[in-house]
Design an enzyme around this catalytic site. Structure first.
Site, PDB file in Angstrom:
ATOM      1  N   ASN A 308       0.850  -1.195   0.000  1.00  0.00           N
ATOM      2  CA  ASN A 308       0.000   0.000   0.000  1.00  0.00           C
ATOM      3  C   ASN A 308       0.888   1.249   0.000  1.00  0.00           C
ATOM      4  O   ASN A 308       0.873   2.045   0.946  1.00  0.00           O
ATOM      5  CB  ASN A 308      -0.931  -0.024   1.206  1.00  0.00           C
ATOM      6  CG  ASN A 308      -2.150   0.861   1.021  1.00  0.00           C
ATOM      7  OD1 ASN A 308      -2.278   1.564   0.018  1.00  0.00           O
ATOM      8  ND2 ASN A 308      -3.054   0.839   1.989  1.00  0.00           N
ATOM      9  N   HIS A 339      -6.678   1.996  11.478  1.00  0.00           N
ATOM     10  CA  HIS A 339      -7.458   0.892  10.923  1.00  0.00           C
ATOM     11  C   HIS A 339      -8.677   0.541  11.774  1.00  0.00           C
ATOM     12  O   HIS A 339      -9.566  -0.165  11.287  1.00  0.00           O
ATOM     13  CB  HIS A 339      -6.582  -0.354  10.761  1.00  0.00           C
ATOM     14  CG  HIS A 339      -5.767  -0.353   9.511  1.00  0.00           C
ATOM     15  ND1 HIS A 339      -4.533   0.266   9.421  1.00  0.00           N
ATOM     16  CD2 HIS A 339      -5.997  -0.897   8.286  1.00  0.00           C
ATOM     17  CE1 HIS A 339      -4.043   0.105   8.203  1.00  0.00           C
ATOM     18  NE2 HIS A 339      -4.907  -0.595   7.496  1.00  0.00           N
TER      19      HIS A 339
END
Length: 433
Positions: A308, A339
């Protein structure tokens, strides 16, 4: 852990369909700009309205989860001084995002229910947090001048429009990758003066790649389903292979979605990186998925930097470079917060941080002993296997999220591989600076 629940987490097909449906509108934006049919203001409005409509269609009433902080962030840019903007933007955005993550946890663990529209909204909110904090950092560090946002006693809409368009532009609303505000405005301003080459070939090639990745996912799913035994309940080496296969399925899902998000940006003219030595256009300026590097690297640290990619760069800038004490640990701890702070996410990211630090030490001390071709091959092969299995363990705990999943992973043989690296932290001294 029931395998049906595991594969339920892979069900991103609705978002993939929405992303695919947005591709023609990205191409339309590119051609309207290239032919001079859209003024600068019209371009910003097109991208912003596209994001608004995409949010309404995919999230329903939960679109307010994204729209409210986007508007409030633009108002912060107007009312708060540049010296204090980032602090205000960071705290308000992370506070808003954390409250919705806690609501998700309550609904998942206490009420045993879930809403895919709310999940899509919170996922988009996480991406919005990246853009908001990236923009506020640019302004606070003096890399970006906000200019005058007032006209007399009124707020100048035309001066705030680029910020709102950047926060809501539809190619990045659901999947990234992260684009800086300066890159965004440069692309929008130059798309009819000095437009990038036609992205049709690049988009077509990446569509084929997405289809190939979806095919690999299908084959993996079939192979895993052949084994009736739940890999989370297996206590032998066969279970290690099954858990690694499921983690690979997760990775393929991410790769597919990242490439799809990337081509959606390319179709609109974003992400052009110039020309190579042979004169062919390169569309790699906005990319999260370097699949070859991720699947061939024998270093956990390199995997962490490449996984990512734009998010990794954002975390480095936001946390790692600002933190004076234990920056690596702080970066992964913040990533767990960003997250959602599920138990599995906290465990997985802290485990990942520990293995990255151990990885640095292992390669630092082993590299001098790698001389011949045979020892180099053996060294890279063993560390590649170690990297794959450690990452598989981290991904599974992060994605399955619950405390019971963490316990089951720890009871599997695959937990021995990150444990080995954790022992390295205890017995192997830190490398010399």
């Amino acid at each position: 852990m029931n395998m049906d629940f595991i594969f339920l987490l892979f069900d991103v097909h609705s978002l993939i369909l929405y992303q695919c449906a947005a591709i023609p509108f990205s191409f339309l934006f590119y051609y309207l700009c290239r032919t001079g049919c859209l003024s600068l203001i019209s371009r910003y409005i097109y991208l912003m309205l596209g994001g608004f409509l995409l949010a309404v269609v995919t999230m329903g009433p939960y679109c307010l989860v994204v729209l409210i902080p986007a508007v409030s962030s633009v108002l912060l840019i107007h009312f708060v001084s540049s010296q204090h903007l980032h602090t205000w933007a960071f705290l308000t955005q992370m506070g808003w995002q954390t409250s919705w993550h806690l609501l998700l946890q309550y609904r998942e663990y206490q009420l045993q229910e879930g809403d895919p529209r709310l999940l899509a909204a919170v996922s988009s909110l996480m991406l919005l947090t990246q853009r908001v904090t990236s923009l506020s950092l640019d302004i606070q560090e003096g890399k970006l001048k906000t200019g005058d946002t007032r006209t007399g006693n009124y707020i100048s809409f035309s001066s705030l429009l680029p910020y709102l368009s950047y926060l809501l532009y539809f190619p990045a609303l659901l999947g990234g990758p992260l684009c800086s505000f300066r890159t965004f405005t440069s692309c929008v301003k130059l798309c009819n003066v000095n437009p990038p080459p036609n992205p049709q070939w690049t988009v077509s090639r990446k569509c084929v790649l997405v289809l190939g990745l979806e095919g690999v996912k299908t084959l993996l799913t079939i192979c895993i389903n052949i084994h009736t035994e739940d890999p989370m309940q297996s206590r032998d080496l066969k279970g290690v292979l099954l858990i690694w296969s499921v983690s690979l399925l997760y990775k393929m899902t991410y790769y597919s979605y990242w490439v799809l998000s990337e081509l959606l940006n390319n179709a609109a003219g974003f992400g052009f990186g110039g020309y190579d030595s042979k004169g062919f256009p390169i569309w790699n300026a906005l990319s999260d998925a370097d699949i070859w590097t991720l699947e061939t690297t024998h270093k956990i640290s390199q995997f962490a930097r490449t996984w990512n990619k734009t998010t990794a760069d954002w975390l480095r800038r936001l946390v790692f470079e600002k933190c004076k004490a234990c920056p690596l640990l702080a970066t992964f701890a913040f990533s767990a917060w960003w997250h959602g702070l599920h138990p599995g996410q906290v465990f997985g990211f802290l485990c990942w941080a520990a293995t990255v630090e151990a990885d640095y030490r292992v390669h630092y001390y082993l590299r001098p002993y790698v001389g011949s071709r045979v020892t180099r091959l053996l060294y890279k092969s063993l560390t590649w296997v170690q990297t794959q299995l450690v990452i598989a363990c981290c991904i599974m705990t992060v994605e399955l999220r619950s405390l019971s999943s963490v316990r089951m992973i720890c009871q599997s043989y695959i937990s021995l591989f990150p444990l080995l690296y954790c022992l390295v932290l205890v017995f192997v001294p830190r490398k010399h600076q």
